[in-house]
Design a protein around this motif. Sequence first.
Motif, PDB file in Angstrom:
ATOM      1  N   ALA A   1       0.796  -1.227   0.000  1.00 46.31           N
ATOM      2  CA  ALA A   1       0.000   0.000   0.000  1.00 46.31           C
ATOM      3  C   ALA A   1       0.829   1.278   0.000  1.00 46.31           C
ATOM      4  O   ALA A   1       0.267   2.364  -0.016  1.00 46.31           O
ATOM      5  N   LEU A   2       2.141   1.165  -0.002  1.00 46.76           N
ATOM      6  CA  LEU A   2       2.960   2.375   0.041  1.00 46.76           C
ATOM      7  C   LEU A   2       2.682   3.266  -1.160  1.00 46.76           C
ATOM      8  O   LEU A   2       2.653   2.796  -2.286  1.00 46.76           O
ATOM      9  N   PRO A   3       2.478   4.573  -0.928  1.00 49.61           N
ATOM     10  CA  PRO A   3       2.234   5.462  -2.061  1.00 49.61           C
ATOM     11  C   PRO A   3       3.487   5.551  -2.929  1.00 49.61           C
ATOM     12  O   PRO A   3       4.607   5.584  -2.441  1.00 49.61           O
ATOM     13  N   GLY A   4       3.258   5.573  -4.261  1.00 49.17           N
ATOM     14  CA  GLY A   4       4.372   5.724  -5.179  1.00 49.17           C
ATOM     15  C   GLY A   4       5.110   4.452  -5.500  1.00 49.17           C
ATOM     16  O   GLY A   4       6.088   4.479  -6.232  1.00 49.17           O
ATOM     17  N   ARG A   5       4.639   3.331  -4.994  1.00 53.20           N
ATOM     18  CA  ARG A   5       5.360   2.074  -5.199  1.00 53.20           C
ATOM     19  C   ARG A   5       5.543   1.767  -6.679  1.00 53.20           C
ATOM     20  O   ARG A   5       6.618   1.434  -7.122  1.00 53.20           O
ATOM     21  N   ASP A   6       4.474   1.860  -7.456  1.00 54.37           N
ATOM     22  CA  ASP A   6       4.563   1.587  -8.888  1.00 54.37           C
ATOM     23  C   ASP A   6       4.358   2.857  -9.705  1.00 54.37           C
ATOM     24  O   ASP A   6       4.091   2.800 -10.896  1.00 54.37           O
ATOM     25  N   ARG A   7       4.479   3.999  -9.092  1.00 56.77           N
ATOM     26  CA  ARG A   7       4.238   5.266  -9.768  1.00 56.77           C
ATOM     27  C   ARG A   7       5.431   5.637 -10.638  1.00 56.77           C
ATOM     28  O   ARG A   7       6.575   5.452 -10.257  1.00 56.77           O
ATOM     29  N   LEU A   8       5.129   6.174 -11.817  1.00 51.74           N
ATOM     30  CA  LEU A   8       6.185   6.637 -12.714  1.00 51.74           C
ATOM     31  C   LEU A   8       6.765   7.944 -12.194  1.00 51.74           C
ATOM     32  O   LEU A   8       6.065   8.744 -11.581  1.00 51.74           O
ATOM     33  N   ALA A   9       8.033   8.177 -12.466  1.00 51.04           N
ATOM     34  CA  ALA A   9       8.685   9.432 -12.083  1.00 51.04           C
ATOM     35  C   ALA A   9       8.364  10.481 -13.132  1.00 51.04           C
ATOM     36  O   ALA A   9       9.110  10.678 -14.082  1.00 51.04           O
ATOM     37  N   CYS A  10       7.204  11.111 -12.985  1.00 46.13           N
ATOM     38  CA  CYS A  10       6.744  12.088 -13.971  1.00 46.13           C
ATOM     39  C   CYS A  10       6.940  13.489 -13.421  1.00 46.13           C
ATOM     40  O   CYS A  10       6.320  13.871 -12.451  1.00 46.13           O
ATOM     41  N   GLY A  11       7.804  14.237 -14.047  1.00 51.04           N
ATOM     42  CA  GLY A  11       8.062  15.625 -13.678  1.00 51.04           C
ATOM     43  C   GLY A  11       8.623  16.316 -14.899  1.00 51.04           C
ATOM     44  O   GLY A  11       8.297  15.974 -16.033  1.00 51.04           O
ATOM     45  N   SER A  12       9.499  17.263 -14.673  1.00 53.38           N
ATOM     46  CA  SER A  12      10.114  17.989 -15.782  1.00 53.38           C
ATOM     47  C   SER A  12      11.037  17.081 -16.580  1.00 53.38           C
ATOM     48  O   SER A  12      11.625  16.148 -16.050  1.00 53.38           O
ATOM     49  N   VAL A  13      11.180  17.401 -17.864  1.00 52.23           N
ATOM     50  CA  VAL A  13      12.119  16.683 -18.717  1.00 52.23           C
ATOM     51  C   VAL A  13      13.519  17.167 -18.376  1.00 52.23           C
ATOM     52  O   VAL A  13      13.787  18.364 -18.341  1.00 52.23           O
ATOM     53  N   SER A  14      14.426  16.237 -18.117  1.00 50.95           N
ATOM     54  CA  SER A  14      15.789  16.568 -17.715  1.00 50.95           C
ATOM     55  C   SER A  14      16.780  15.756 -18.530  1.00 50.95           C
ATOM     56  O   SER A  14      16.473  14.656 -18.981  1.00 50.95           O
ATOM     57  N   GLY A  15      17.966  16.314 -18.691  1.00 52.62           N
ATOM     58  CA  GLY A  15      19.051  15.565 -19.310  1.00 52.62           C
ATOM     59  C   GLY A  15      19.750  14.684 -18.300  1.00 52.62           C
ATOM     60  O   GLY A  15      20.567  13.845 -18.659  1.00 52.62           O
ATOM     61  N   ALA A  16      19.453  14.888 -17.024  1.00 50.91           N
ATOM     62  CA  ALA A  16      19.993  14.091 -15.921  1.00 50.91           C
ATOM     63  C   ALA A  16      21.519  14.004 -15.951  1.00 50.91           C
ATOM     64  O   ALA A  16      22.099  12.973 -15.654  1.00 50.91           O
ATOM     65  N   GLY A  17      22.155  15.107 -16.328  1.00 50.20           N
ATOM     66  CA  GLY A  17      23.619  15.156 -16.292  1.00 50.20           C
ATOM     67  C   GLY A  17      24.290  14.325 -17.363  1.00 50.20           C
ATOM     68  O   GLY A  17      25.471  14.055 -17.283  1.00 50.20           O
ATOM     69  N   THR A  18      23.532  13.896 -18.381  1.00 54.08           N
ATOM     70  CA  THR A  18      24.116  13.072 -19.433  1.00 54.08           C
ATOM     71  C   THR A  18      24.476  13.935 -20.634  1.00 54.08           C
ATOM     72  O   THR A  18      24.785  15.109 -20.493  1.00 54.08           O
ATOM     73  N   ASN A  19      24.395  13.377 -21.809  1.00 54.31           N
ATOM     74  CA  ASN A  19      24.745  14.074 -23.038  1.00 54.31           C
ATOM     75  C   ASN A  19      23.621  15.027 -23.438  1.00 54.31           C
ATOM     76  O   ASN A  19      22.568  14.597 -23.872  1.00 54.31           O
ATOM     77  N   TYR A  20      23.857  16.307 -23.323  1.00 52.93           N
ATOM     78  CA  TYR A  20      22.830  17.298 -23.639  1.00 52.93           C
ATOM     79  C   TYR A  20      22.717  17.565 -25.136  1.00 52.93           C
ATOM     80  O   TYR A  20      21.900  18.356 -25.563  1.00 52.93           O
ATOM     81  N   GLN A  21      23.531  16.891 -25.944  1.00 53.40           N
ATOM     82  CA  GLN A  21      23.435  17.042 -27.392  1.00 53.40           C
ATOM     83  C   GLN A  21      22.143  16.405 -27.906  1.00 53.40           C
ATOM     84  O   GLN A  21      21.623  16.816 -28.925  1.00 53.40           O
ATOM     85  N   ASN A  22      21.646  15.377 -27.201  1.00 59.06           N
ATOM     86  CA  ASN A  22      20.505  14.626 -27.682  1.00 59.06           C
ATOM     87  C   ASN A  22      19.707  14.106 -26.476  1.00 59.06           C
ATOM     88  O   ASN A  22      20.138  13.175 -25.816  1.00 59.06           O
ATOM     89  N   VAL A  23      18.567  14.716 -26.215  1.00 57.56           N
ATOM     90  CA  VAL A  23      17.714  14.305 -25.099  1.00 57.56           C
ATOM     91  C   VAL A  23      16.409  13.803 -25.694  1.00 57.56           C
ATOM     92  O   VAL A  23      15.707  14.540 -26.395  1.00 57.56           O
ATOM     93  N   GLU A  24      16.086  12.535 -25.424  1.00 57.33           N
ATOM     94  CA  GLU A  24      14.889  11.940 -26.006  1.00 57.33           C
ATOM     95  C   GLU A  24      13.867  11.623 -24.923  1.00 57.33           C
ATOM     96  O   GLU A  24      14.216  11.130 -23.848  1.00 57.33           O
ATOM     97  N   VAL A  25      12.616  11.929 -25.225  1.00 56.33           N
ATOM     98  CA  VAL A  25      11.497  11.617 -24.341  1.00 56.33           C
ATOM     99  C   VAL A  25      10.685  10.549 -25.055  1.00 56.33           C
ATOM    100  O   VAL A  25      10.032  10.818 -26.066  1.00 56.33           O
ATOM    101  N   VAL A  26      10.752   9.326 -24.531  1.00 54.40           N
ATOM    102  CA  VAL A  26      10.108   8.185 -25.172  1.00 54.40           C
ATOM    103  C   VAL A  26       9.717   7.183 -24.088  1.00 54.40           C
ATOM    104  O   VAL A  26      10.243   7.224 -22.974  1.00 54.40           O
ATOM    105  N   GLY A  27       8.796   6.283 -24.412  1.00 52.11           N
ATOM    106  CA  GLY A  27       8.396   5.262 -23.438  1.00 52.11           C
ATOM    107  C   GLY A  27       7.744   5.887 -22.215  1.00 52.11           C
ATOM    108  O   GLY A  27       6.951   6.824 -22.325  1.00 52.11           O
ATOM    109  N   ASP A  28       8.099   5.383 -21.035  1.00 57.35           N
ATOM    110  CA  ASP A  28       7.483   5.875 -19.800  1.00 57.35           C
ATOM    111  C   ASP A  28       7.793   7.337 -19.505  1.00 57.35           C
ATOM    112  O   ASP A  28       7.066   7.978 -18.746  1.00 57.35           O
TER     113      ASP A  28
END
Length: 195
Positions: free
Chosen positions: A22-49
Amino acid sequence: MSDLFFYPVALLAALAIIAGAALPGRDRLACGSVSGAGTNYQNVEVVGDDLCRMVAAGQSDIDRVMAGEEISSLIITAGAGMLGDRPERNPHFRLAADLEQQFAGRRVRVTVEAKPTQPRGALAFEMNYSAGQEGNSGWQLFNLTPEYRPYSFVWNVPPREGTEQAIDYLSIRPIVPEGTRGVEIRSVRFERLPD
């Protein structure tokens, strides 16, 4: 094992299983702002979940199309006259501060893979990259084909004035001349282009 020890342990185990389920967020998707997450900022793709990051703003609806347990696409629908001109008041992806900083003062290509919905599919859709008070790309119009196809535009994102972060958005909306129309989005890509 004595009953005095067994029953309290069994009760605690049962409560732990119930609480874990019953814990909240257990299967919840991490839905917030689109981020490059410190990776390659040349190409950021938003796909799937990651498509769950789209926000239904204005008088629009967003439905997730699932392929098993993963989001395969989004359906954006709106009625005629229900969406305004401001990008943040339309269905949009909000860009996180890291992307705002990486894209400021740079040329950015935005590519969206889209097609009309079935039934009541839009014949066209628009995109708008907004850098908040710094300006926006204006609504870029694209005529849709029956199958998925990539649609792109390039915009020179203005440099930031001062140290405050703006709020960047990519808005996507169907063109709705009458009734209700929809567009289906399979992926969004941001490419930071060389100077």
